[in-house]
Design a protein around this motif. Structure first.
Motif, mmCIF file in Angstrom:
data_model
loop_
_atom_site.group_PDB
_atom_site.id
_atom_site.type_symbol
_atom_site.label_atom_id
_atom_site.label_comp_id
_atom_site.label_asym_id
_atom_site.label_seq_id
_atom_site.Cartn_x
_atom_site.Cartn_y
_atom_site.Cartn_z
ATOM 1 N N GLU A 135 0.717 -1.351 0.041
ATOM 2 C CA GLU A 135 0.113 -0.086 -0.325
ATOM 3 C C GLU A 135 0.642 1.112 0.667
ATOM 4 O O GLU A 135 0.771 1.890 -0.981
ATOM 5 C CB GLU A 135 -1.256 -0.075 1.145
ATOM 6 C CG GLU A 135 -2.010 1.076 1.184
ATOM 7 C CD GLU A 135 -2.270 1.326 2.500
ATOM 8 O OE1 GLU A 135 -4.031 1.394 2.170
ATOM 9 O OE2 GLU A 135 -2.309 0.426 3.210
ATOM 10 N N ALA A 136 2.076 0.927 1.258
ATOM 11 C CA ALA A 136 2.871 2.535 0.522
ATOM 12 C C ALA A 136 3.938 2.879 -0.517
ATOM 13 O O ALA A 136 4.057 4.498 -1.254
ATOM 14 C CB ALA A 136 3.844 2.016 1.738
ATOM 15 N N ARG A 137 3.481 1.652 -1.355
ATOM 16 C CA ARG A 137 4.026 1.853 -2.467
ATOM 17 C C ARG A 137 2.876 1.835 -4.170
ATOM 18 O O ARG A 137 3.377 2.006 -5.022
ATOM 19 C CB ARG A 137 4.650 0.128 -3.458
ATOM 20 C CG ARG A 137 6.078 0.846 -2.498
ATOM 21 C CD ARG A 137 7.045 1.843 -3.265
ATOM 22 N NE ARG A 137 7.495 1.264 -4.396
ATOM 23 C CZ ARG A 137 8.868 0.723 -5.201
ATOM 24 N NH1 ARG A 137 9.899 0.096 -4.247
ATOM 25 N NH2 ARG A 137 8.725 0.786 -6.518
ATOM 26 N N GLY A 138 1.591 2.360 -3.522
ATOM 27 C CA GLY A 138 0.643 2.705 -4.060
ATOM 28 C C GLY A 138 -0.035 1.058 -5.006
ATOM 29 O O GLY A 138 -0.100 1.533 -6.046
ATOM 30 N N TYR A 139 0.557 0.519 -4.630
ATOM 31 C CA TYR A 139 0.364 -0.979 -5.386
ATOM 32 C C TYR A 139 -0.887 -1.694 -5.663
ATOM 33 O O TYR A 139 -1.512 -1.913 -5.940
ATOM 34 C CB TYR A 139 1.543 -1.847 -5.370
ATOM 35 C CG TYR A 139 2.816 -2.146 -6.279
ATOM 36 C CD1 TYR A 139 4.028 -2.533 -6.018
ATOM 37 C CD2 TYR A 139 2.644 -1.043 -7.074
ATOM 38 C CE1 TYR A 139 5.360 -2.104 -6.396
ATOM 39 C CE2 TYR A 139 3.869 -0.139 -7.264
ATOM 40 C CZ TYR A 139 5.241 -1.442 -7.202
ATOM 41 O OH TYR A 139 6.123 -0.657 -7.632
ATOM 42 N N ILE A 140 -1.606 -1.189 -4.448
ATOM 43 C CA ILE A 140 -2.855 -2.060 -3.686
ATOM 44 C C ILE A 140 -3.701 -0.897 -2.545
ATOM 45 O O ILE A 140 -3.247 0.153 -2.341
ATOM 46 C CB ILE A 140 -3.077 -2.958 -2.547
ATOM 47 C CG1 ILE A 140 -1.859 -2.694 -1.579
ATOM 48 C CG2 ILE A 140 -2.536 -4.243 -3.316
ATOM 49 C CD1 ILE A 140 -2.026 -3.738 -0.404
ATOM 50 N N ALA A 141 -4.906 -1.055 -2.316
ATOM 51 C CA ALA A 141 -5.888 -0.228 -2.499
ATOM 52 C C ALA A 141 -6.841 -1.297 -0.746
ATOM 53 O O ALA A 141 -6.800 -2.184 -1.138
ATOM 54 C CB ALA A 141 -6.779 1.064 -2.532
ATOM 55 N N VAL A 142 -6.266 -0.244 0.683
ATOM 56 C CA VAL A 142 -7.057 -1.351 1.316
ATOM 57 C C VAL A 142 -8.135 -0.146 2.367
ATOM 58 O O VAL A 142 -8.114 0.608 2.547
ATOM 59 C CB VAL A 142 -5.770 -1.489 2.563
ATOM 60 C CG1 VAL A 142 -6.844 -2.077 3.538
ATOM 61 C CG2 VAL A 142 -4.535 -2.380 2.550
ATOM 62 N N GLU A 143 -9.599 -1.066 2.294
ATOM 63 C CA GLU A 143 -10.336 -0.646 2.310
ATOM 64 C C GLU A 143 -11.035 -0.960 3.746
ATOM 65 O O GLU A 143 -10.741 -2.353 3.900
ATOM 66 C CB GLU A 143 -11.356 -0.240 1.077
ATOM 67 C CG GLU A 143 -11.008 1.150 0.660
ATOM 68 C CD GLU A 143 -11.880 0.810 -0.621
ATOM 69 O OE1 GLU A 143 -11.799 0.873 -2.170
ATOM 70 O OE2 GLU A 143 -12.846 0.009 -1.242
#
Lengths: 97, 191
Positions: free
Chosen positions: A53-61
């Motif tokens: 997520e820090a790299r912007g590869y995934i989104a966590v909701e």
């Protein structure tokens, strides 16, 4: 020339991105379902998701479903692109020069 | 970052294994449960209407109502694992189509004070095709097989009503069986 991504290349994160990129672009997977699917512990999966997520590869909701907190995860378009680039780089290593 | 060909091959194997496992998991979310559910409902309604005629009208409402409740339960249960973002525009389109179908067209095209269809079969066909319209819209909107399910069912219902009304109920029964079979195909055979 495609380059390997050291963030994605870690075995658990490679599995995570492989699984997430298999989903449709609008689909998200539950954290617990993903954990069971990959055979990881809560902490282990959480740490790897935080890195991705820090790299912007995934989104966590995080949402509430029937008053219970649920976490859903999805690959971002940038994450999908990075994963496909990484897979292409792996495949190019196997091709004869 | 440099890795050996053996390491690259191993990584690709792990990618494929993870993809295959997720594909297997996704297969349980392809909508086959809904096809099985509504296939059974079609079979039940067709059989009741065939045997009891217009007396089965009330049963249709109860069966469909129960079907909608079970549909919601399936959607909520599966949404706990893999869910798609709620597409409010799609829901709006469906709500508009249903509102027109239930409230506007019967009034404009028939008697102003009641749903006036020339036969009970025509009324049944009208309301089932109305829902098949949603299948088709959903298939177009999301780019999936629901469009073909809706189109085939609509063609079969309208064809039976206009060309072979004596076989109307057997055709609707067949649609239910096809839905059941489609659910089996989607769940176990579709790759």
């Amino acid at each position: 020339m495609n380059e390997l991504d050291p963030v994605i290349h870690q075995p658990a994160r490679l599995q995570i991105m492989s699984a997430l990129c298999q989903l449709g672009e609008r689909a998200r997977v539950d954290f617990s379902y993903l954990k069971d699917h990959l055979g990881l512990t809560d902490g282990n999966l959480g740490a790897h998701l935080a890195t991705l997520e820090a790299r912007g590869y995934i989104a966590v909701e995080k949402e509430f479903v029937a008053r219970r907190p649920k976490t859903f995860v999805a690959a971002t378009p940038g994450g999908r692109q990075a994963f496909h680039t990484h897979v292409a780089a792996l495949q190019s290593i196997l091709q004869p020069k | 970052m440099n890795i050996s060909p053996d390491e690259a091959a191993k990584a690709l194997q792990e990618v494929e294994a993870s993809r295959a496992a997720m594909r297997s998991a996704i297969r349980s979310h392809r909508g086959h449960l809904y096809l099985w559910l509504w296939g059974c409902i079609w079979i039940a309604m067709s059989t009741l209407n065939w045997v009891y005629g217009q007396r089965a009208l009330l049963w249709n409402d109860w069966i469909c109502g129960a079907g909608l409740v079970v549909t919601l339960i399936i959607g909520v249960a599966q949404g706990r694992q893999i869910r798609c973002r709620t597409d409010r525009r799609f829901i709006g389109v469906c709500a508009t189509l249903l509102a027109f179908g239930y409230l506007v067209w019967p009034v404009l095209l028939g008697d102003l004070h009641s749903y006036d269809f020339h036969s009970y079969k025509a009324a049944f066909a009208y309301f089932t095709v109305l829902w098949m319209q949603l299948y088709m819209v959903g298939g177009i909107w999301f780019g999936n097989y629901w469009f073909w399910i809706g189109l085939a069912a609509t063609a079969a219902i309208v064809g039976a009503l206009l060309l072979a009304p004596a076989f109307f109920w057997p055709v609707t029964l067949l649609i239910g069986l096809v839905m059941l079979g489609s659910g089996l195909y989607v769940r176990y055979c579709w790759r």
